[in-house]
Design an enzyme around this catalytic site. Structure first.
Site, PDB file in Angstrom:
ATOM      1  N   HIS A  75       8.952  -9.882  -5.761  1.00 18.31           N
ATOM      2  CA  HIS A  75      10.148  -8.330  -5.410  1.00 18.31           C
ATOM      3  C   HIS A  75      10.214  -9.124  -4.467  1.00 18.31           C
ATOM      4  O   HIS A  75       9.801  -9.162  -3.103  1.00 18.31           O
ATOM      5  CB  HIS A  75       9.385  -7.297  -5.543  1.00 18.31           C
ATOM      6  CG  HIS A  75       9.045  -6.593  -7.252  1.00 18.31           C
ATOM      7  ND1 HIS A  75       9.637  -5.220  -6.895  1.00 18.31           N
ATOM      8  CD2 HIS A  75       9.247  -6.777  -7.868  1.00 18.31           C
ATOM      9  CE1 HIS A  75       9.923  -5.530  -8.725  1.00 18.31           C
ATOM     10  NE2 HIS A  75       9.166  -5.956  -8.889  1.00 18.31           N
ATOM     11  N   TYR A 204      11.531   3.705  -2.984  1.00 21.31           N
ATOM     12  CA  TYR A 204      11.305   4.483  -2.159  1.00 21.31           C
ATOM     13  C   TYR A 204      12.448   5.671  -1.653  1.00 21.31           C
ATOM     14  O   TYR A 204      12.603   5.342  -0.912  1.00 21.31           O
ATOM     15  CB  TYR A 204      10.433   4.148  -0.496  1.00 21.31           C
ATOM     16  CG  TYR A 204       9.583   3.464  -0.832  1.00 21.31           C
ATOM     17  CD1 TYR A 204       9.103   2.170  -1.496  1.00 21.31           C
ATOM     18  CD2 TYR A 204       7.955   3.517  -0.623  1.00 21.31           C
ATOM     19  CE1 TYR A 204       9.082   0.808  -1.461  1.00 21.31           C
ATOM     20  CE2 TYR A 204       7.283   3.149  -1.187  1.00 21.31           C
ATOM     21  CZ  TYR A 204       7.405   1.471  -1.104  1.00 21.31           C
ATOM     22  OH  TYR A 204       6.065   0.837  -1.517  1.00 21.31           O
ATOM     23  N   PRO A 296      -1.264   5.493   0.267  1.00 22.40           N
ATOM     24  CA  PRO A 296      -0.666   4.941  -0.006  1.00 22.40           C
ATOM     25  C   PRO A 296       0.793   4.284  -0.097  1.00 22.40           C
ATOM     26  O   PRO A 296       1.794   3.193  -0.066  1.00 22.40           O
ATOM     27  CB  PRO A 296      -0.681   5.370  -1.610  1.00 22.40           C
ATOM     28  CG  PRO A 296      -0.461   6.921  -1.285  1.00 22.40           C
ATOM     29  CD  PRO A 296      -1.153   6.668   0.222  1.00 22.40           C
ATOM     30  N   LYS A 300      -0.846  -0.715   1.540  1.00 19.58           N
ATOM     31  CA  LYS A 300      -1.875  -1.413   1.605  1.00 19.58           C
ATOM     32  C   LYS A 300      -3.512  -1.264   2.146  1.00 19.58           C
ATOM     33  O   LYS A 300      -4.016  -2.134   2.201  1.00 19.58           O
ATOM     34  CB  LYS A 300      -1.829  -1.267   3.577  1.00 19.58           C
ATOM     35  CG  LYS A 300      -0.213  -1.514   4.253  1.00 19.58           C
ATOM     36  CD  LYS A 300      -0.348  -2.819   4.621  1.00 19.58           C
ATOM     37  CE  LYS A 300       1.290  -3.216   4.262  1.00 19.58           C
ATOM     38  NZ  LYS A 300       1.893  -4.341   3.761  1.00 19.58           N
ATOM     39  N   TYR A 388       5.281  -4.926   5.874  1.00 16.11           N
ATOM     40  CA  TYR A 388       5.713  -4.416   4.007  1.00 16.11           C
ATOM     41  C   TYR A 388       4.683  -6.365   3.931  1.00 16.11           C
ATOM     42  O   TYR A 388       4.273  -5.780   2.918  1.00 16.11           O
ATOM     43  CB  TYR A 388       6.785  -3.954   3.626  1.00 16.11           C
ATOM     44  CG  TYR A 388       6.822  -3.478   2.496  1.00 16.11           C
ATOM     45  CD1 TYR A 388       6.615  -2.275   1.983  1.00 16.11           C
ATOM     46  CD2 TYR A 388       6.902  -4.657   1.376  1.00 16.11           C
ATOM     47  CE1 TYR A 388       6.231  -1.612   1.028  1.00 16.11           C
ATOM     48  CE2 TYR A 388       6.659  -3.551   0.180  1.00 16.11           C
ATOM     49  CZ  TYR A 388       6.526  -2.572   0.153  1.00 16.11           C
ATOM     50  OH  TYR A 388       6.892  -2.052  -1.800  1.00 16.11           O
TER      51      TYR A 388
HETATM   52  C1  PHB Z   1       2.111   1.554  -6.950  1.00 17.20           C
HETATM   53  O1  PHB Z   1       3.147   0.722  -8.102  1.00 17.20           O
HETATM   54  O2  PHB Z   1       1.272   2.201  -7.985  1.00 17.20           O
HETATM   55  C2  PHB Z   1       2.328   1.465  -5.555  1.00 17.20           C
HETATM   56  C3  PHB Z   1       3.020   0.835  -4.917  1.00 17.20           C
HETATM   57  C4  PHB Z   1       3.531   1.656  -3.515  1.00 17.20           C
HETATM   58  C5  PHB Z   1       3.046   1.871  -2.609  1.00 17.20           C
HETATM   59  C6  PHB Z   1       2.413   2.826  -3.662  1.00 17.20           C
HETATM   60  C7  PHB Z   1       2.073   2.681  -4.691  1.00 17.20           C
HETATM   61  O3  PHB Z   1       4.039   2.087  -1.766  1.00 17.20           O
END
Ligand code: PHB
Ligand code: APR
Length: 393
Positions: A75, A204, A296, A300, A388
């Site tokens: 990505h 997000y 989450p 990280k 990130y």
């Molecule tokens: C996930 O795919 O479970 C996931 C991806 C990004 C995040 C948190 C969880 O920031």
């Protein structure tokens, strides 16, 4: 009581313990892994799936990169949704060419388990009453019970890779440890479904109802989350209710592309930031979730576990190859410096994107300003992107 000897006794067979075990094995250092549960139980846990380049490289170094490179999705960016607007964070451009790899933690764990099984190294699953002993002295050992028989493993070092609720950290006297904690007043309700992802990249979303995240595991499997009340229960959410709430929190133009299906997993996770210091107690080290927890939001958790493993493996390799303690002496400081960056970053991303029930109007204005700044300033985005994709080891 049976007795056995190894160089490093690893408590916990999650990603931290397995990755450390594999690196040690490849370096000719003998390690035994003990876990209180079994392989299937460990593989049933669903966790975040975004790998920093450093994590992917370390997995490759350990010899478990083959399927990850084949099936992982590179990505170059992700999106932030706010109201009906969608803003792209161009990770690759903002970081001078760096990207992340979307590959589920469950798959990472499975690859590590398969590799370990093939290498013939010892892993004891379903080990009861695991206890570390005498790690402040020169002859540490670990005891456990398996099928009613007591066992003792003598070792040079103990690696506490046993997660947040493990026995390693809790075996350390309170006076020897400092803890730092923030518990957030909400949780994440997550759903896994065998439907193609809504977008090519992660989204997000910040919405007055709360945060939402659209993630994925593959071209045909999606992972979605919505912020929920910390006391909410999975039983309160039918699949239809989940999809309706998720759709509401997304910009109309992308909500239209949401492909809903039956949930194959649905769970609620609380959000917490936690650090315990130091990460070394004599001849015992804490690694990964045993030492720290992040919410989450920035994905990280696994990546910090990987950097801990990197520093600890470096120290242990140096100890055995060069009889130098410099690396293991530096472990706690090096690991914690990186951990605190991850803690700060996950906290700030969580703070920026969630609805905090106790925020007063001042807090709400600050939060809106923060998000507005992020979405309009290339400098703010560069900092977000740098964190990130992962700070250097
Ligand atoms: C996930 O795919 O479970 C996931 C991806 C990004 C995040 C948190 C969880 O920031
Ligand atoms: N005795 C033996 N094993 C134990 C004990 C104990 N008393 N307590 C816990 N364990 C085992 C658990 O069964 C689990 O398999 O330790 C393992 C810890 O694994 P994780 O919780 O996955 O921790 P870690 O390997 O550090 O993984 C870090 O997991 O939670 C995510 O976000 C986090 O992605 C990060 C990763």
């Amino acid at each position: 009581m049976t007795r056995h000897r190894t160089q490093v006794c690893i408590i916990g067979s999650g990603p931290s313990g397995l990755l450390l075990g594999q690196l040690l094995h490849n370096a000719g250092i003998d390690a035994v892994i003990l876990d209180r549960v079994g392989r299937e139980y460990i593989l049933a846990r669903i966790r975040a799936g975004v790998l920093e380049t450093g994590t992917a490289d370390l997995l490759e170094t350990a010899g478990v990169g083959e399927r990850m490179r084949r099936e992982g999705l590179v990505h170059d960016g992700f999106e932030i949704a706010h109201g009906d607007a969608l803003h792209r964070i161009d990770l690759k451009t903002l970081t001078g060419g760096r990207t992340v790899l979307v590959y589920g933690q469950t798959e990472v764990t499975r690859d590590l388990m398969d590799k370990r099984a093939a290498s013939g190294a010892t892993t004891i699953y379903d080990a009861g009453d695991v206890e570390p002993h005498d790690f402040e002295g020169s002859s540490p050992f670990v005891t456990y019970v398996k099928d009613g028989v007591s066992h003792r493993v003598d070792c040079d070092f103990i690696a506490g890779c046993d997660g947040f609720h493990g026995v390693s950290r809790s075996s350390v006297p309170d006076r020897a440890i400092s803890t730092f904690e923030k518990v957030y007043p909400f949780g994440w309700l997550g759903v896994l479904t065998d439907r193609p992802p809504i977008r090519d990249e992660l989204v997000y979303a910040s919405h007055p109802h709360g945060f939402a995240l659209c993630s994925m595991r593959s071209a045909t499997r999606s992972r979605y989350y919505i912020q929920c009340d910390v006391n909410d229960r999975v039983e309160n959410w039918s699949d239809d209710q989940f999809w309706a709430e998720l759709r509401q929190r997304l910009p109309v133009k992308i909500a239209e592309n949401l492909k809903t299906g039956p949930s194959i997993e649905k769970s609620i996770a609380p959000l917490r930031s936690f650090v315990s210091e130091p990460m070394r107690f004599g001849r015992m080290f804490t690694v990964g979730d045993a030492a720290h927890i992040v919410p989450p939001t920035g994905a990280k958790g696994l990546n910090l576990a990987a950097s801990d493993v990197h520093y600890l493996f470096d120290g242990l390799r140096e100890y055995y190859a060069e009889t130098s303690s410099a690396g293991i002496d530096a472990y706690s400081g090096r690991a914690l410096a990186r951990v605190w960056n991850g803690i700060r970053f996950s906290w700030s991303m969580t703070r920026m994107l969630h609805r905090f029930p106790d925020d007063d109007p001042f807090d709400q204005r600050i939060q809106a300003t923060e998000l507005g700044h992020m979405l309009s300033s290339k400098n703010a985005q560069a900092s977000l992107a740098e964190n990130y994709v992962g700070l250097p080891y």
